[in-house]
Every structure is written in C-alpha cells, then in structure tokens.
Design an enzyme around this catalytic site. Structure first.
Site: not given
Ligand code: ATR
Length: 275
Positions: A61, A65, A128-129, A212
């Site tokens: 996790t 990953k 990533g998700a 999710m």
């Molecule tokens: P994970 O592995 O959990 O997907 P991540 O790779 O850090 O984590 O990705 C987080 C996602 O949530 C991204 O798509 C991010 O948007 P950006 O690519 O523009 O940063 C999105 N995200 C996080 N906080 C957000 C918010 N307050 N409003 C809209 N999108 C958000």
C-alpha cells in the site's frame, strides 16, 4: 505456515490482516497475514528480507506501489497499465506483480447491480487510484469513460496510454456540462472533507455515485449525492474487501465470499480512509 504481509508507511490502520484472516478461516486455508511497516527508503530491503524468510506473498500500500512494480520480474498487463502493483507473489525465485484494486471496484459495482456495459462513466481524479481502475472499467464495455481532473494534463496522460477506447479527459467544468450514468470519485478530496467542484445538475435521480473513500459517515461526495437524490450511493468498503479477495485468489486459487467480511468491517469503522 504460509506467511503473507502488507507493506506500507503508515500501516497500523490497515484492515488487511483482519480481512485475510477472515478469508482464510472461511476457506479453510492455513496461513498467517501481518502488517509490516517499512521505512520510506527501506521498502526493497524489507521485501527482500521477507522473501529470504520464506514469505509467499505480500500486499503493498501507499507509498510503495510504484516501488513494488519496479521490483517485479514479471507483471500482468493490468499492472503495467496501472503503473502500480498491490499484490506480490514470490515463487520459484521470482517476484510476480499484479494490481487488484480495479477488479475490486468493478466487482463491487456489479455486486450492487450497477450496469457498466454501454454506460456513460465519469471518473473523478487522475492520481494512482484512478489509473488502477481504468482498464477493468474499459473491459466492461462502457459507452464512454471520461476522466475529469483538477489538473487536466494528468487525466490526458492516462488517456494517452490507450488506443481505440471510448476514453476521454476533461476538466470538472466540462464534465459538469455532460450527462453520466455512473460517477466514481477517485480523488483524495473525501479524505480531507474538501468538496469537489461538481455542479448540482451533474447528479440526478438516475445517477449511481461511488466513492472510493469509506468510513463511518458518508463522504462529502456521497452526502451531496444523497441530497440530490442519486439513484444509488455506494462507498469504497466493498472495493477494499474486493481487492483483498482478488489477492487471496492469486495466492491461494480460491475466491472467498466477501459479504460477511464487509458486514464485519462496517460495524467497526470509526475513521475515514481512502482505498
Ligand atoms: P491517489 O494515489 O490516492 O490517487 P494522488 O495520486 O495524490 O492520490 O491523487 C489525488 C487525486 O485527487 C488527484 O487527481 C488530485 O487532483 P490533482 O491531480 O489536480 O492534484 C485529486 N484531488 C485531491 N484533492 C482535491 C480537491 N480538493 N479537489 C479536486 N481534486 C482533488
């Protein structure tokens, strides 16, 4: 006894030991599954040591990953597209990598009788998700899969990995002007409680809304969906258990039933987690 681990940092919060021990009990498999903390620069070493001790497999996790993927001798097609691995199998001196998050999501949607075939699906987020669920969603033959992200270039980068698929990228503003059947929140906004820039008209009485994130209370996205009378509102607990079930299947060749474990976890949730 066959040994399995989940590696992460932090890792104390992980429900994976409870889930896998429950699966083992239900399927009469003799195994032990524990959490294992790894230092941020010590993941490879920790996995190598576990293999030397005879470990059979591991889940991985955050934040390891991608590093897990780099360690693998062989990867499934899905892991390659995801750019991440959450399931490692140690066999014949080799490390095999796969990712089960996307299958966990799709199976949970299907368990809720959500129709994906010929549906217009909106995926919010491009981290990533999101990356991990695109291929399994496309495999269900949707009419379209649209990835909306605050940073549109990240959504575009995912789309560019695929050819001849009904896949596109856009901003939240552009998504707000379209109609979707299924809306999946894969952003981390639910964790912080931050609201997403989605318009009220995006969610109607015909919408299926999936987050999710999971927790004791509804996430901000699902709260909004409930207020707007979405047809179905589903959190990511089933995805968590579903991805574990797929890992279990990869290792043991038996696909455990997820329902009783989901019920058990539901009664013990106090915080909000992102899958
Ligand atoms: P994970 O592995 O959990 O997907 P991540 O790779 O850090 O984590 O990705 C987080 C996602 O949530 C991204 O798509 C991010 O948007 P950006 O690519 O523009 O940063 C999105 N995200 C996080 N906080 C957000 C918010 N307050 N409003 C809209 N999108 C958000």
């Amino acid at each position: 006894m066959d040994q399995y681990r989940v590696f992460g940092n932090p890792i104390k919060q992980s429900r994976s030991p409870l889930i896998h021990q429950s699966f083992a009990l239900a399927t009469e498999q003799v195994l032990n599954y524990e959490i294992q903390f790894a230092e941020l620069n010590g993941f490879n070493e920790a996995v190598t040591e576990f293999i030397a001790q005879g470990g059979k497999g591991a889940n991985v996790t955050a934040p390891f990953k991608e590093q897990a993927m780099a360690m693998c001798d062989e990867l499934t097609e899905h892991a390659k597209f995801s750019g991440a691995v959450n399931t490692l199998t140690f066999k014949n001196g080799k490390i095999y990598g796969d990712t089960t998050d996307g299958v966990g999501l799709v199976n949970d949607l299907l368990a809720h009788n959500v129709c994906l075939e010929n549906s217009r699906i909106l995926l919010l987020g491009a981290g990533g998700a999101s990356k991990g669920v695109v291929l399994p969603l496309l495999n269900k033959a949707p009419k379209s899969l649209t990835i909306a992200n605050r940073t549109v270039s990240k959504a575009q980068a995912i789309v560019e990995q695929y050819t001849n698929e009904p896949l596109s990228a856009c901003s939240f503003e552009e998504a707000n002007e379209q109609v979707f059947d299924v809306i999946i929140n894969a952003t981390s906004a639910g964790l912080t409680g931050a609201g997403l820039p989605i318009a009220e008209k995006l969610i109607t009485e015909n919408s299926v809304c999936y987050d999710m994130t999971y927790g004791k209370e509804l996430t901000p996205f699902l709260k909004k969906a409930t207020e707007l009378k979405a047809k179905q509102v589903i959190d990511g607990l089933g995805m968590l258990v579903g991805q574990a079930a797929e890992s279990f299947y990869i290792w043991r060749g038996i696909r455990p039933n997820v329902d009783s474990v989901i019920a058990k976890l539901k009664s013990s949730l106090f915080y909000r987690y992102k899958f």
